[in-house]
Design an enzyme around this catalytic site. Structure first.
Site, PDB file in Angstrom:
ATOM      1  N   GLY A  29      23.739   2.182 -12.903  1.00 37.01           N
ATOM      2  CA  GLY A  29      25.170   2.121 -12.629  1.00 37.01           C
ATOM      3  C   GLY A  29      25.713   0.749 -12.964  1.00 37.01           C
TER       4      GLY A  29
ATOM      5  N   GLN B 190      31.456  -6.381 -12.434  1.00 44.96           N
ATOM      6  CA  GLN B 190      30.204  -7.016 -12.857  1.00 44.96           C
ATOM      7  C   GLN B 190      30.301  -7.624 -14.255  1.00 44.96           C
ATOM      8  OE1 GLN B 190      27.748  -3.402 -11.522  1.00 44.96           O
ATOM      9  NE2 GLN B 190      26.296  -5.088 -11.303  1.00 44.96           N
TER      10      GLN B 190
ATOM     11  N   CYS C 238      20.084  -4.735  -8.119  1.00 47.50           N
ATOM     12  CA  CYS C 238      21.404  -4.797  -8.754  1.00 47.50           C
ATOM     13  C   CYS C 238      21.316  -5.677  -9.991  1.00 47.50           C
ATOM     14  CB  CYS C 238      22.391  -5.387  -7.753  1.00 47.50           C
ATOM     15  SG  CYS C 238      24.044  -5.625  -8.425  1.00 47.50           S
ATOM     16  N   LEU C 239      21.996  -5.256 -11.051  1.00 43.71           N
ATOM     17  CA  LEU C 239      22.007  -6.058 -12.277  1.00 43.71           C
ATOM     18  C   LEU C 239      22.617  -7.437 -12.032  1.00 43.71           C
ATOM     19  CD1 LEU C 239      23.116  -3.278 -14.780  1.00 43.71           C
ATOM     20  CD2 LEU C 239      20.855  -4.325 -14.640  1.00 43.71           C
TER      21      LEU C 239
ATOM     22  N   HIS D  21      27.002   1.959  -3.725  1.00 43.79           N
ATOM     23  CA  HIS D  21      26.695   0.611  -4.226  1.00 43.79           C
ATOM     24  C   HIS D  21      27.770   0.169  -5.237  1.00 43.79           C
ATOM     25  CE1 HIS D  21      23.582  -2.396  -5.849  1.00 43.79           C
ATOM     26  NE2 HIS D  21      24.548  -2.426  -6.760  1.00 43.79           N
ATOM     27  N   GLU D  22      28.129   1.068  -6.162  1.00 44.10           N
ATOM     28  CA  GLU D  22      29.120   0.698  -7.184  1.00 44.10           C
ATOM     29  C   GLU D  22      30.513   0.526  -6.587  1.00 44.10           C
ATOM     30  OE1 GLU D  22      27.978  -0.339  -9.797  1.00 44.10           O
ATOM     31  OE2 GLU D  22      26.038   0.636  -9.739  1.00 44.10           O
TER      32      GLU D  22
ATOM     33  N   HIS E 259      30.968  -2.754  -5.181  1.00 43.97           N
ATOM     34  CA  HIS E 259      31.300  -3.787  -6.173  1.00 43.97           C
ATOM     35  C   HIS E 259      32.814  -3.886  -6.360  1.00 43.97           C
ATOM     36  CE1 HIS E 259      27.539  -5.297  -7.792  1.00 43.97           C
ATOM     37  NE2 HIS E 259      27.068  -4.092  -8.043  1.00 43.97           N
TER      38      HIS E 259
HETATM   39 ZN   LIG Z   1      25.082  -3.626  -8.384  1.00 46.38          ZN
END
Ligand SMILES: [Zn+2]
Length: 180
Positions: free
Chosen positions: A46, A51, A93-94, A135-136, A139
């Protein structure tokens, strides 16, 4: 289209709440396409617009890595309208390099949003997809999964990142384990 640079903690842009998309125009469609490409290239399951430094309420997800693209979800202005139960998942997470931790979230969610072709859709999810949606959407509210773990754990991670930065360790080179 283009791959975008994924911001990593402690980038302050990750803490800024994103704005609702008022008009799904060419710029928004380009952003969605870039998010999808950047997510697959990372790779991650995702990615949310903040991000990559874009403060629009857009997320993309694909939790089925065996069939990339088949279950791709692109959501504009997603909102959780129902949630129930609870589940603990080991998240990464990225934007939080080289770290995973267990996070408790709702086990099932119903999310409403818009597709890039202006269809209103709703998605019922459990397991990884439910975790990833929450989670997204976090963000979009300027929240990272490390904001949902104990202060002790979070402080340990923060100290580790500070040390990497002090020692000149390139954070981009650190691959996250599981990336949502
Ligand atoms: Zn993330």
């Amino acid at each position: 289209m283009a791959l975008r640079k994924i911001l990593t903690y402690p980038a302050t842009d990750l803490k800024k709440p994103a704005q609702a998309v008022a008009n799904i125009d060419g710029n928004i469609n380009d952003l969605v396409t870039d998010l999808v490409e950047t997510m697959y290239a990372a790779p991650g399951v995702g990615l949310a617009a903040p991000q990559v430094g874009a403060h629009a309420r857009i997320i993309v997800l694909d939790v089925d890595h065996d069939n990339p693209g088949k279950n791709l979800i692109k959501l504009i202005n997603p909102v959780i309208v129902e949630k129930e139960g609870s589940i603990v998942w080991e998240e990464g997470c990225l934007s939080v390099v080289d770290y995973t931790a267990e996070v408790r979230r709702a086990a099932r969610v119903l999310v409403k949003g818009w597709t890039p072709d202006e269809q209103e859709i709703q998605i019922e999810a459990d397991e990884l997809l439910a975790v990833a949606l929450q989670h997204e959407i976090d963000h979009l509210d300027g929240k990272l999964f490390i904001d949902r773990i104990s202060r002790l754990k979070r402080d340990l991670y923060k100290r580790k990142v500070k040390k990497w930065l002090r020692d000149g360790v390139p954070l981009e080179a650190k691959k996250p384990a599981v990336s949502i």
